[in-house]
Structures are given as structure tokens and as C-alpha cells.
Design an enzyme around this catalytic site. Sequence first.
Site, short mmCIF file in Angstrom:
data_model
loop_
_atom_site.label_atom_id
_atom_site.label_comp_id
_atom_site.label_asym_id
_atom_site.label_seq_id
_atom_site.Cartn_x
_atom_site.Cartn_y
_atom_site.Cartn_z
N ARG A 119 3.72 -57.89 -32.98
CA ARG A 119 4.86 -58.11 -33.89
C ARG A 119 6.16 -57.47 -33.39
O ARG A 119 7.23 -57.80 -33.86
CB ARG A 119 4.51 -57.58 -35.29
N SER A 205 -3.77 -43.70 -37.19
CA SER A 205 -3.19 -44.85 -36.48
C SER A 205 -2.08 -44.35 -35.57
O SER A 205 -1.19 -43.64 -36.03
CB SER A 205 -2.58 -45.81 -37.50
N ASP A 207 0.34 -45.86 -34.60
CA ASP A 207 1.65 -46.46 -34.90
C ASP A 207 2.21 -45.96 -36.23
O ASP A 207 3.17 -46.52 -36.74
CB ASP A 207 1.56 -47.99 -34.91
N GLY A 244 -3.12 -53.57 -46.29
CA GLY A 244 -4.40 -53.85 -46.94
C GLY A 244 -4.39 -53.26 -48.34
O GLY A 244 -3.88 -52.16 -48.56
N ASN A 334 5.20 -51.65 -37.34
CA ASN A 334 4.66 -52.90 -36.80
C ASN A 334 5.75 -53.83 -36.29
O ASN A 334 5.51 -54.67 -35.44
CB ASN A 334 3.86 -53.64 -37.87
N ARG A 440 26.01 -32.93 -15.12
CA ARG A 440 24.80 -33.65 -14.69
C ARG A 440 23.68 -32.65 -14.41
O ARG A 440 23.92 -31.44 -14.37
CB ARG A 440 25.15 -34.52 -13.49
N ASN A 484 39.04 -19.29 -10.07
CA ASN A 484 39.88 -20.33 -10.66
C ASN A 484 39.84 -21.57 -9.76
O ASN A 484 40.25 -21.51 -8.60
CB ASN A 484 41.32 -19.83 -10.80
N SER A 512 45.24 -26.32 -6.54
CA SER A 512 44.99 -27.69 -7.00
C SER A 512 44.83 -28.66 -5.83
O SER A 512 45.40 -28.45 -4.76
CB SER A 512 46.17 -28.16 -7.86
#
Length: 571
Positions: A119, A205, A207, A244, A334, A440, A484, A512
Site C-alpha cells: 500500500r 508489528s 509497522d 480487524g 500502511n 560539513r 583572525n 582578506s
Amino acid sequence: MLLRQRSGLLQDSFSGFRVSSLCCPWVFLGVTEAYPRGILSAMPKPKKSSKKSARKASAHAFPKNAKKIGDPNPTQAKPASTPERQKPAVLGTPAWVGHPGNHGSRFAIAIMAAGKGTRLKSKHPKVLHEVGGKPLLAHVVAAATKVVPAQDVYAIIGHEAERVREAVGGTGINFILQEEQRGTGHALMVAREALRPYDQVIVLSGDAPLITAQTISMIRDFHQSRKPAMTILTARLADPTGYGRVIRKGAKSDEVQAIVEEKSANPAQKKITEINSGFYAFNVEPLYRHIDRLGTENPHGEFYLTDMAAVFRRNKERVCAVVASDPQEILGANTRAELVDIDQRLRMTKCQQLMDDGVTIFYPQTCVIDTDVEIGADTVIEPFVQLLGNTHIGSDCRIGSYSVIHSSVIGDSVVLRPGCVLSESRVEAGARLGPYSHLRPGSEIGEGAHVGNFVETKKIRLGKGSKANHLTYLGDAEIGENVNVGAGTITCNYDGVRKHKTVIEDGVFIGSDTTLVAPVRVGKGAYVGAASCITDDVPADALAIGRGRQIVKEGWAKEKRATRTQAENAK
Ligand code: UD1
Ligand code: CA
């Protein structure tokens, strides 16, 4: 716990680790301690057991003196086929004895996780779909292992079994292979040999991830005090569609006559709002004495475990039902809609817990916080923040909007201005990041350090009090304290074949727009002039300038303009 996890990180910090695309090793070594290691999809495969050890395990699994229990009632028709003959394969380390604290009886938990999940319309196995940041099955395993030791937990796997085993294998649970998935009843048939040494088994279960350890214990306690052959956990739902239905012996009786699946239910039965959760407790001996009576006369042609209720009733065994106090716990995923609904419930519960613990979360509806995230008191989470994986955040922090933090550790009093992206990194107390900093894997930002806008780091250590505030790339670098790093600085760490390291010692000033061509070292207290291309080591306390000299041509621009005007006039 946070402290211990942090010390784990410290030990394995930085040097000599290889960063995989998914997770760096210290995530396993340090942060996952509190949670099943296997939930991280990058876990290395557990070692395949040798033939010899497999034989040894199966000798334990199928003791020679195990009593073969036959069918005492020859009048009952046997199922057309005997699917349980499919040889059960038990993988993992089985433990066949009861444990102290196991309520005096040998008690196992089986988790049905072999289904395909048709499903969901997915190529991935259903139980590996994620809610709250980890696979459905990992949630169920976490709850189960709070109630019994991992060696008494059995996941029944089948569809894409190897992937499922890898995802939760690190938890130490056992696996039973249901090669062909012929229904929930069949799943338990296949588990016969593994479960036979136990007195009782709770069936869950894979799930249905919202189940809690408290509810599992409640089913066990109810089952052990009422002593039926089967106990069914039920729930009353306003909308029982798809589940059920539980047919009780009488309105007030706690005994059950049968469970009728939605597809087989008549209109009157469909009106019943008490549903089967799919969680059960069984006495193992009667379960396997009668399980072969299950048939496949249903719309799916499957062996339904739910039919055990009627089988037991016909054979004069008692079947009881106990209602779940929180119907939410039984929800199964489901469909995609159910998956998303469960995810949202988990995340709102998580936010609520964090707020109860003193964390401010503005607009919690907009935040995505995974189940395993930890946050200290007085930290403020602004709207639209994602905190994922094993992220740990200290106290008194502020996490700006649109920040996404994956499996990272952040100390106390850290400020993240909006839009920061952090993966598998570590930020010490008092540091300030952003807006728009990108850390990262393997980035370590020291105490009180500053990382500003459009600064990308990878596998670096930035020392205490150091600053890299603007438009910079720092990769494979070790940067000391009080350094720096000027705007636009770049470590050229890659020569097209290999990565090289840049070392910048304490107190250095990098002007810089400097490019540092690795491998290169700038000694303690040195200065690098702006716009330098540094290709050689700079000694301590020196000034390095690596750029073309400036040339000034007096009057050049004026002359140029004059020539242009003459040319235009001549046209
Ligand atoms: C099941 C119950 C239903 C209950 C509902 C609660 C049956 C027949 N029905 O329906 O009464 O209301 O759960 O959520 O049991 N699985 C296997 N092997 C198989 C088939 C399934 O391991 O051969 C696993 C699935 O991976 C899943 C679990 O068993 O984790 C339940 O199966 P699923 O198909 O989802 O059953 P439901 O239709 O939800
Ligand atoms: Ca289900």
C-alpha cells in the site's frame, strides 16, 4: 549522558578518521550509545557467521530433546499446505534461556517485519520507511528492548531481508527469515523453532512504531495474570476503517470470540469500533499446538494470525482482550498518509517533551525534530528549524530559523543565526555561527569562536576565540586559538588527486582574500598580507605577502577618455 557522549566524541575527534558520505565514525563511537546503533543506515554489516558458528547456533536453536508437539485433534482439517516446512533460518545470537526479571517465565518478543508494504507503493521495505527520523522498525525494536534483553527479541524479516537486518542489526536482536510472506499467521509459523523454548511471546508489528514499553509490559502483565492462551491488545477508534474488528463473547466479557478483517466483515461487524491492534501475547505451547489449523480462506489467501482467536475458541482455549489506554499507540503505517500522520504525532510529542524539559520552541508545528535529539534547558528554537539524527544541543543556545543540524554536538550558550547548515560537526560553548554558515562533516568549532556568513568548513578544527567571519572556505585545516581569518580566505586543499592540510598556528592574522595552497603552515603570531597567495610555510611572527606589486600610471585614465572623445568627434 550528554557529557559521556561528548567525551566519546573528544576521544575520536578529528585526527585520522575517514568521513563517509553518510556518517563519520565518531557518530557511531560516541553519539549512538544511547540508541540502537543499527538505526544508522551506514552501520557496517555485522560479520557473517561462519558455517561452524552457524552450526553451533542451530544446535542451540533446535535442542535434540525439544518436545515435538503434535496435533491432538484429528477431526480438525489440516491446512492444505504446510508452509512452516519452509526451513526457518534464525540469524543472530540466540539466547534460549529466561532472564532474571523475566517474570519467572521465559518470555520473548517477536516483531513481524517481513511484509512488502504494497500500500505504500514503494521499492523500499515498509518497515524501513522513516518516522521521527528513524525506520519504523527501529522504534518498535527500541520499545521491545526496554522490556526484554535484545537476545530475546526476534524480528521476522523477509522482503529485502538483508537491508532490514542491516538497519537494526546493531541492536543485538535476532532475525528469523520468512522467505515467502504468506500472512501474519505464516510469520509466526516460521518462528516456531526459535520461539518454542519460550513460555510466552508478545507479538508486535514492525509497522506500528508508537507502541511504548509501558504498553508492552501492560499486555504481558495482563496475560500473565489472566492466563488465557491469547491476549489481544485492542483499541476503540472513532474511525475503525481498515482494521480487524474484535468480536467479544459478550458486551461486558473480556473474552473474545473472533477477529474479523475489514475485507471479510459484514455491515454489522464493520460498525464495531473496537479494533485489533495487531499486538498479542500468546502462550507458546498452545500457539504451536494449534497454529497449523489456520487456513487461507480469505480475500488475500493468506494465513491470518488474527484467526488464531477463532481457532483457540473452537479448541476451548481462552482468548482475552485488553483495551489500550492510548489508542494512538496502535496506529500502523500502511499508507503514505498514515506514515506522515505518525511522523507528525511523534514530532509533536517530541516537541512537547522538550518544552516540558525547559526548551522554548516557537511554532513547534514548523520544526522537524528527530526522536533522538537532545536539547538543554533555556535553549530557544526559532521557527522552521530542523534538528536531525543524533544531534545534541546544550543549554542557553539560540538556534536561528531555517537552520538544519544533522548529527552534531553543540555546547552551551551557542548562537546560530538563521540559515546555518551543520552535519556531523561539533561546536563548543559560546561560539557564534551564521547567518548562513555551512559546517560539513568533521568541523570542530572551538569555544567562543565565530564563523560568519557564507563560510564553509570541512574537516577542520577552529581554535578557541578564532574568527572566520565572511565568505571563506576552510577545509582540511587545523587553526589555532585567537586566529583572525580575513574575508574571502580560501584553503586550497585539493590538488586534483589528493587532499592536503593547512596549519595556522595561534594568534595568526590572515588578511582578506588570501589563498593558502596546502600543504602549508603559518607559524604562531605571523601576519599574512591581504590578497596573498601563500605557497610556502610562513615562520612564526613573520609577515608574508604573496601578490603582484601595485603599479600606478599617473593620468592614464584621463588620457584614455580624451582619446575616446577625439575618435567620436571624428565620426
Ligand atoms: C493487521 C491485522 C489487523 C489489525 C492490523 C493492526 C492481520 C491479518 N490483520 O492488519 O487485524 O487491525 O494489523 O495494524 O494480521 N507481515 C509479515 N509477514 C507476512 C505478512 C505481514 O511479517 O507474511 C508483517 C508486516 O510487515 C507488518 C505486520 O506483519 O509489519 C502486519 O501486517 P500488515 O499487512 O500491515 O497487516 P494489516 O493489514 O495492517
Ligand atoms: Ca499494518
